[in-house]
Design a protein around this motif. Structure first.
Motif, PDB file in Angstrom:
ATOM      1  N   CYS A 128       0.835  -1.204   0.000  1.00  0.00           N
ATOM      2  CA  CYS A 128       0.000   0.000   0.000  1.00  0.00           C
ATOM      3  C   CYS A 128       0.870   1.254   0.000  1.00  0.00           C
ATOM      4  O   CYS A 128       1.642   1.438   0.934  1.00  0.00           O
ATOM      5  CB  CYS A 128      -0.908  -0.005   1.221  1.00  0.00           C
ATOM      6  SG  CYS A 128      -2.145   1.314   1.215  1.00  0.00           S
ATOM      7  N   PRO A 129       0.807   2.048  -1.028  1.00  0.00           N
ATOM      8  CA  PRO A 129      -0.252   2.200  -2.009  1.00  0.00           C
ATOM      9  C   PRO A 129      -0.039   1.448  -3.322  1.00  0.00           C
ATOM     10  O   PRO A 129      -0.816   1.634  -4.254  1.00  0.00           O
ATOM     11  CB  PRO A 129      -0.230   3.697  -2.284  1.00  0.00           C
ATOM     12  CG  PRO A 129       1.206   4.056  -2.230  1.00  0.00           C
ATOM     13  CD  PRO A 129       1.753   3.188  -1.112  1.00  0.00           C
ATOM     14  N   GLY A 130       1.000   0.639  -3.455  1.00  0.00           N
ATOM     15  CA  GLY A 130       1.321   0.070  -4.763  1.00  0.00           C
ATOM     16  C   GLY A 130       2.020   1.127  -5.595  1.00  0.00           C
ATOM     17  O   GLY A 130       2.566   2.095  -5.052  1.00  0.00           O
ATOM     18  N   PRO A 131       2.026   0.973  -6.919  1.00  0.00           N
ATOM     19  CA  PRO A 131       2.712   1.967  -7.748  1.00  0.00           C
ATOM     20  C   PRO A 131       2.136   3.367  -7.531  1.00  0.00           C
ATOM     21  O   PRO A 131       0.928   3.566  -7.594  1.00  0.00           O
ATOM     22  CB  PRO A 131       2.450   1.505  -9.182  1.00  0.00           C
ATOM     23  CG  PRO A 131       1.985   0.107  -9.087  1.00  0.00           C
ATOM     24  CD  PRO A 131       1.408  -0.082  -7.722  1.00  0.00           C
ATOM     25  N   TYR A 132       3.023   4.293  -7.248  1.00  0.00           N
ATOM     26  CA  TYR A 132       2.654   5.701  -7.104  1.00  0.00           C
ATOM     27  C   TYR A 132       3.805   6.515  -7.679  1.00  0.00           C
ATOM     28  O   TYR A 132       4.965   6.193  -7.413  1.00  0.00           O
ATOM     29  CB  TYR A 132       2.399   6.079  -5.633  1.00  0.00           C
ATOM     30  CG  TYR A 132       1.837   7.470  -5.486  1.00  0.00           C
ATOM     31  CD1 TYR A 132       0.472   7.711  -5.580  1.00  0.00           C
ATOM     32  CD2 TYR A 132       2.686   8.561  -5.296  1.00  0.00           C
ATOM     33  CE1 TYR A 132      -0.041   8.998  -5.488  1.00  0.00           C
ATOM     34  CE2 TYR A 132       2.178   9.851  -5.198  1.00  0.00           C
ATOM     35  CZ  TYR A 132       0.814  10.059  -5.294  1.00  0.00           C
ATOM     36  OH  TYR A 132       0.304  11.331  -5.212  1.00  0.00           O
ATOM     37  N   PRO A 133       3.531   7.571  -8.423  1.00  0.00           N
ATOM     38  CA  PRO A 133       4.596   8.354  -9.067  1.00  0.00           C
ATOM     39  C   PRO A 133       5.291   9.317  -8.094  1.00  0.00           C
ATOM     40  O   PRO A 133       5.160  10.541  -8.185  1.00  0.00           O
ATOM     41  CB  PRO A 133       3.857   9.085 -10.190  1.00  0.00           C
ATOM     42  CG  PRO A 133       2.450   9.209  -9.690  1.00  0.00           C
ATOM     43  CD  PRO A 133       2.190   7.977  -8.864  1.00  0.00           C
ATOM     44  N   TRP A 134       6.037   8.762  -7.160  1.00  0.00           N
ATOM     45  CA  TRP A 134       6.675   9.553  -6.109  1.00  0.00           C
ATOM     46  C   TRP A 134       7.592  10.645  -6.661  1.00  0.00           C
ATOM     47  O   TRP A 134       7.506  11.793  -6.214  1.00  0.00           O
ATOM     48  CB  TRP A 134       7.464   8.647  -5.154  1.00  0.00           C
ATOM     49  CG  TRP A 134       6.611   7.701  -4.386  1.00  0.00           C
ATOM     50  CD1 TRP A 134       6.491   6.346  -4.575  1.00  0.00           C
ATOM     51  CD2 TRP A 134       5.727   8.014  -3.305  1.00  0.00           C
ATOM     52  NE1 TRP A 134       5.602   5.812  -3.675  1.00  0.00           N
ATOM     53  CE2 TRP A 134       5.119   6.800  -2.885  1.00  0.00           C
ATOM     54  CE3 TRP A 134       5.395   9.189  -2.649  1.00  0.00           C
ATOM     55  CZ2 TRP A 134       4.200   6.757  -1.835  1.00  0.00           C
ATOM     56  CZ3 TRP A 134       4.482   9.134  -1.602  1.00  0.00           C
ATOM     57  CH2 TRP A 134       3.895   7.928  -1.213  1.00  0.00           C
ATOM     58  N   GLU A 135       8.492  10.287  -7.561  1.00  0.00           N
ATOM     59  CA  GLU A 135       9.448  11.285  -8.072  1.00  0.00           C
ATOM     60  C   GLU A 135       8.731  12.430  -8.768  1.00  0.00           C
ATOM     61  O   GLU A 135       9.092  13.604  -8.581  1.00  0.00           O
ATOM     62  CB  GLU A 135      10.463  10.633  -9.010  1.00  0.00           C
ATOM     63  CG  GLU A 135      11.369   9.621  -8.310  1.00  0.00           C
ATOM     64  CD  GLU A 135      12.018  10.147  -7.045  1.00  0.00           C
ATOM     65  OE1 GLU A 135      12.506  11.302  -7.031  1.00  0.00           O
ATOM     66  OE2 GLU A 135      12.020   9.405  -6.040  1.00  0.00           O
ATOM     67  N   GLU A 136       7.687  12.106  -9.547  1.00  0.00           N
ATOM     68  CA  GLU A 136       6.911  13.150 -10.220  1.00  0.00           C
ATOM     69  C   GLU A 136       6.183  14.019  -9.202  1.00  0.00           C
ATOM     70  O   GLU A 136       6.084  15.233  -9.366  1.00  0.00           O
ATOM     71  CB  GLU A 136       5.916  12.535 -11.209  1.00  0.00           C
ATOM     72  CG  GLU A 136       6.573  11.854 -12.393  1.00  0.00           C
ATOM     73  CD  GLU A 136       6.873  10.372 -12.150  1.00  0.00           C
ATOM     74  OE1 GLU A 136       6.903   9.910 -10.968  1.00  0.00           O
ATOM     75  OE2 GLU A 136       7.121   9.661 -13.125  1.00  0.00           O
ATOM     76  N   LEU A 137       5.681  13.403  -8.131  1.00  0.00           N
ATOM     77  CA  LEU A 137       5.012  14.178  -7.074  1.00  0.00           C
ATOM     78  C   LEU A 137       5.985  15.186  -6.473  1.00  0.00           C
ATOM     79  O   LEU A 137       5.658  16.371  -6.355  1.00  0.00           O
ATOM     80  CB  LEU A 137       4.470  13.256  -5.972  1.00  0.00           C
ATOM     81  CG  LEU A 137       3.950  13.998  -4.725  1.00  0.00           C
ATOM     82  CD1 LEU A 137       2.713  14.829  -5.040  1.00  0.00           C
ATOM     83  CD2 LEU A 137       3.677  13.011  -3.595  1.00  0.00           C
ATOM     84  N   PHE A 138       7.164  14.742  -6.088  1.00  0.00           N
ATOM     85  CA  PHE A 138       8.094  15.648  -5.421  1.00  0.00           C
ATOM     86  C   PHE A 138       8.618  16.715  -6.363  1.00  0.00           C
ATOM     87  O   PHE A 138       8.864  17.854  -5.939  1.00  0.00           O
ATOM     88  CB  PHE A 138       9.204  14.862  -4.719  1.00  0.00           C
ATOM     89  CG  PHE A 138       8.650  14.013  -3.592  1.00  0.00           C
ATOM     90  CD1 PHE A 138       7.976  14.593  -2.527  1.00  0.00           C
ATOM     91  CD2 PHE A 138       8.768  12.632  -3.623  1.00  0.00           C
ATOM     92  CE1 PHE A 138       7.436  13.828  -1.514  1.00  0.00           C
ATOM     93  CE2 PHE A 138       8.230  11.860  -2.600  1.00  0.00           C
ATOM     94  CZ  PHE A 138       7.569  12.459  -1.541  1.00  0.00           C
TER      95      PHE A 138
END
Length: 172
Positions: free
Chosen positions: A157-167
């Motif tokens: 959880c949450p599985g794939p999440y676009p972390w780098e794009e978020l930051f």
């Protein structure tokens, strides 16, 4: 509602007032099932669980708990958790939680384009309202996934999440 334009489907599953704790972290979740944010909001009205927000694959946002209250979405702190979580403090008191609708039970679904855009805006707005650091979580606050506090039961959880794009988005 705390975020303009959301659909309000209130849940009774929350701790009123956060026991005077301040929000320091924003937690990203995946639903591991369900097909719409409305379906999740209705589920939160019938069961003993909730998060503040759910973002559907179509970009619809449902709010189920007001931000000044603590939702029941983070459960407990398990072995192997990130070092800033304390088993002596319910993590729900110091967090705001956002679910992302992912129909697959293992949270393996990528976010849709609109879901990603809506998620990034909502994260930014919540961080601004609560002065949550707009970066990866550490002991002073920030943004992380549910796996951070429960790597045993919620490692997916949450599985794939676009972390780098978020930051990158938050750094603008």
């Amino acid at each position: 509602m705390d975020e303009p334009g959301v659909l309000w489907l209130p849940s009774n599953n929350y701790f009123p007032g956060r026991e005077k704790h301040n929000v320091r972290w924003l937690i990203i979740h995946g639903t591991a099932g369900f097909n719409s944010a409305q379906e999740v909001g209705e589920f939160f009205q019938r069961t003993d669980v909730s998060t503040h927000y759910t973002i559907g694959r179509d970009g619809v946002i449902v709010q189920s708990v007001r931000e000044h209250d603590a939702a029941w979405g983070n459960g407990y702190v398990s072995e192997g958790h990130d070092p800033w979580w304390s088993k002596g403090l319910n993590p729900n008191y110091v967090t705001i939680s956002i679910e992302h609708v992912k129909p697959s039970r293992d949270n393996s679904d990528a976010l849709t384009t609109i879901q990603t855009e809506v998620s990034f805006r909502l994260v930014k707005n919540i961080c601004e309202r609560h002065e949550i650091p707009r970066r990866r979580a550490d002991a002073t606050g920030g943004i992380t996934g549910h796996y951070s506090m429960d790597p045993v039961g919620r490692h997916f959880c949450p599985g794939p999440y676009p972390w780098e794009e978020l930051f990158s988005y938050l750094a603008r």
